[in-house]
Design an enzyme around this catalytic site. Structure first.
Site, PDB file in Angstrom:
ATOM      1  N   ASN A 173       0.878  -1.168   0.000  1.00  0.00           N
ATOM      2  CA  ASN A 173       0.000   0.000   0.000  1.00  0.00           C
ATOM      3  C   ASN A 173       0.916   1.219   0.000  1.00  0.00           C
ATOM      4  O   ASN A 173       1.499   1.537   1.028  1.00  0.00           O
ATOM      5  CB  ASN A 173      -0.910  -0.031   1.243  1.00  0.00           C
ATOM      6  CG  ASN A 173      -1.756   1.220   1.360  1.00  0.00           C
ATOM      7  OD1 ASN A 173      -1.805   2.044   0.449  1.00  0.00           O
ATOM      8  ND2 ASN A 173      -2.424   1.374   2.496  1.00  0.00           N
ATOM      9  N   LYS A 208       0.196   4.241  -0.258  1.00  0.00           N
ATOM     10  CA  LYS A 208      -0.412   5.432   0.365  1.00  0.00           C
ATOM     11  C   LYS A 208      -0.163   6.651  -0.525  1.00  0.00           C
ATOM     12  O   LYS A 208      -0.121   6.513  -1.740  1.00  0.00           O
ATOM     13  CB  LYS A 208       0.094   5.605   1.795  1.00  0.00           C
ATOM     14  CG  LYS A 208      -0.095   4.324   2.623  1.00  0.00           C
ATOM     15  CD  LYS A 208       0.125   4.490   4.089  1.00  0.00           C
ATOM     16  CE  LYS A 208      -0.125   3.160   4.799  1.00  0.00           C
ATOM     17  NZ  LYS A 208       0.012   3.246   6.245  1.00  0.00           N
ATOM     18  N   HIS A 245      -9.347   1.213   4.981  1.00  0.00           N
ATOM     19  CA  HIS A 245      -8.102   1.494   5.694  1.00  0.00           C
ATOM     20  C   HIS A 245      -8.375   2.473   6.833  1.00  0.00           C
ATOM     21  O   HIS A 245      -9.171   3.397   6.694  1.00  0.00           O
ATOM     22  CB  HIS A 245      -7.053   2.077   4.732  1.00  0.00           C
ATOM     23  CG  HIS A 245      -5.674   2.008   5.318  1.00  0.00           C
ATOM     24  ND1 HIS A 245      -5.241   2.910   6.263  1.00  0.00           N
ATOM     25  CD2 HIS A 245      -4.663   1.136   5.132  1.00  0.00           C
ATOM     26  CE1 HIS A 245      -4.009   2.572   6.625  1.00  0.00           C
ATOM     27  NE2 HIS A 245      -3.630   1.503   5.950  1.00  0.00           N
ATOM     28  N   GLU A 249      -6.762   4.866   7.895  1.00  0.00           N
ATOM     29  CA  GLU A 249      -6.510   6.281   7.541  1.00  0.00           C
ATOM     30  C   GLU A 249      -7.723   6.885   6.828  1.00  0.00           C
ATOM     31  O   GLU A 249      -8.044   8.052   7.024  1.00  0.00           O
ATOM     32  CB  GLU A 249      -5.234   6.376   6.684  1.00  0.00           C
ATOM     33  CG  GLU A 249      -3.988   6.086   7.521  1.00  0.00           C
ATOM     34  CD  GLU A 249      -2.815   5.478   6.766  1.00  0.00           C
ATOM     35  OE1 GLU A 249      -2.801   5.512   5.521  1.00  0.00           O
ATOM     36  OE2 GLU A 249      -1.914   4.934   7.445  1.00  0.00           O
ATOM     37  N   GLU A 268      -5.169  -4.727  10.582  1.00  0.00           N
ATOM     38  CA  GLU A 268      -4.132  -3.724  10.803  1.00  0.00           C
ATOM     39  C   GLU A 268      -4.404  -2.977  12.105  1.00  0.00           C
ATOM     40  O   GLU A 268      -5.227  -2.058  12.136  1.00  0.00           O
ATOM     41  CB  GLU A 268      -4.125  -2.711   9.649  1.00  0.00           C
ATOM     42  CG  GLU A 268      -3.890  -3.325   8.286  1.00  0.00           C
ATOM     43  CD  GLU A 268      -3.309  -2.316   7.298  1.00  0.00           C
ATOM     44  OE1 GLU A 268      -2.264  -2.616   6.735  1.00  0.00           O
ATOM     45  OE2 GLU A 268      -3.885  -1.219   7.144  1.00  0.00           O
ATOM     46  N   GLY A 311       2.875   2.324  10.804  1.00  0.00           N
ATOM     47  CA  GLY A 311       3.864   3.384  10.638  1.00  0.00           C
ATOM     48  C   GLY A 311       4.554   3.793  11.935  1.00  0.00           C
ATOM     49  O   GLY A 311       5.241   4.800  11.996  1.00  0.00           O
ATOM     50  N   SER A 345       3.774  -2.057  10.392  1.00  0.00           N
ATOM     51  CA  SER A 345       5.220  -2.157  10.617  1.00  0.00           C
ATOM     52  C   SER A 345       5.767  -3.546  10.291  1.00  0.00           C
ATOM     53  O   SER A 345       6.669  -4.047  10.955  1.00  0.00           O
ATOM     54  CB  SER A 345       5.575  -1.746  12.047  1.00  0.00           C
ATOM     55  OG  SER A 345       5.196  -0.397  12.285  1.00  0.00           O
TER      56      SER A 345
HETATM   57  P1  13P Z   1       3.257   0.387   7.634  1.00  0.00           P
HETATM   58  O1  13P Z   1       3.726  -0.914   7.026  1.00  0.00           O
HETATM   59  O2  13P Z   1       3.978   1.581   7.112  1.00  0.00           O
HETATM   60  O3  13P Z   1       3.185   0.323   9.128  1.00  0.00           O
HETATM   61  O4  13P Z   1       1.730   0.577   7.127  1.00  0.00           O
HETATM   62  C1  13P Z   1       0.847  -0.461   7.234  1.00  0.00           C
HETATM   63  C2  13P Z   1      -0.371  -0.098   6.479  1.00  0.00           C
HETATM   64  O5  13P Z   1      -1.113   0.778   6.872  1.00  0.00           O
HETATM   65  C3  13P Z   1      -0.650  -0.811   5.221  1.00  0.00           C
HETATM   66  O6  13P Z   1      -1.924  -0.535   4.759  1.00  0.00           O
END
Ligand code: 13P
Length: 253
Positions: free
Chosen positions: A9, A11, A96, A98, A168, A174, A214
């Site tokens: 992803n 982002k 997601h 976010e 997640e 992150g 992560s």
């Molecule tokens: P990270 O791998 O950067 O922690 O992000 C995970 C994520 O949100 C994937 O959709």
């Protein structure tokens, strides 16, 4: 047998040129050393059409990171599921954390998005997961169950076969804090049991449940060794081919 999947992803990262370069490099690396799992890259909308022409879709699946909750029409700035499909993408990431948090995507909105994605022939990588506060209160199981019930348990069994779940935990995204493999396995097994209660054991056994948060080459092996963890949804580490490939290769060990 359910699929093993490593999905990226990206982002809101990479210009068009940078994204093309990343996809080209990944395509070359995976052509030279074939993965033994499904690989998907989730990119911003602007990359999809170009990258679709570059990659070998037999090796790398292509995903959008979102789609609209409306079919078409006067929704300035939105991109429909049909438009995503027309780029050559096969998947869309929905739900997601976010999107839920920053863009106020509710269970109802996500339900519409999922229906439109499926109606347009896209597979859905549907994200669920609790916040740190919810984990500390010990209500993570209730949260993930409610997220499933709110947006995907309206689907028929046949429709649900096009859903991949990504667990997640928000506190691990992150942050460098990964859920331990045991913590992740515990909730993945719970998620599978909730799916079994709704759709029966066979569909639950066939549903891929990815871990995200992560995930990196150094911890992917331990996570993927767990029986209910079928791969990863990778943010930061999907932006560098060496890291992403390191996670893909965790399935070879
Ligand atoms: P990270 O791998 O950067 O922690 O992000 C995970 C994520 O949100 C994937 O959709």
């Amino acid at each position: 047998m359910r699929k093993k999947i490593v999905a990226g992803n990206w982002k809101m990262n990479k210009t068009l040129q940078e994204g093309i370069a990343l996809a080209e490099e990944l395509n070359q690396v995976l052509a030279a050393d074939k993965p033994n799992c499904d690989v998907v890259i989730g990119t911003p909308f602007i990359h999809l059409a170009k990258i679709s022409d570059i990659i070998d879709h037999k090796v790398i699946g292509l995903s959008a990171e979102n789609c609209a909750d409306k079919e078409s029409g006067a929704y300035t700035g939105e991109v429909s599921a049909a438009m995503v499909k027309s780029t050559g993408a096969e998947y869309v990431i929905l739900g997601h954390s976010e999107r839920r948090e920053y863009y106020h995507e509710t269970y109802e909105i996500l339900k519409e998005k999922v229906l439109l994605a499926l109606a347009n022939g896209l597979k859905v990588i549907f994200c669920i997961g609790e916040s740190l506060d919810e984990r500390e209160k010990g209500i993570q199981n209730q949260i993930v169950k409610a997220e499933l019930e709110g947006s995907v348990f309206n689907l028929s069994a046949d429709e649900f076969k096009n859903i991949t779940i990504a667990y997640e935990p928000i506190w691990a995204i992150g942050t460098g804090k990964t859920a331990t493999a045991d913590q992740a396995e515990e909730i993945h097994a719970y998620i599978r049991s909730v799916i079994a209660d709704k759709y029966g054991k066979q569909i639950a056994e066939d549903t891929s449940i990815l871990y995200g948060g992560s995930c990196k080459p150094s911890n992917a092996g331990e996570l993927f060794a767990k029986p209910d963890i079928d791969g990863g949804l990778i943010g930061g580490a999907s932006l560098k081919v060496a890291d992403f490939k390191g996670i893909i290769d965790a399935w070879k060990k």
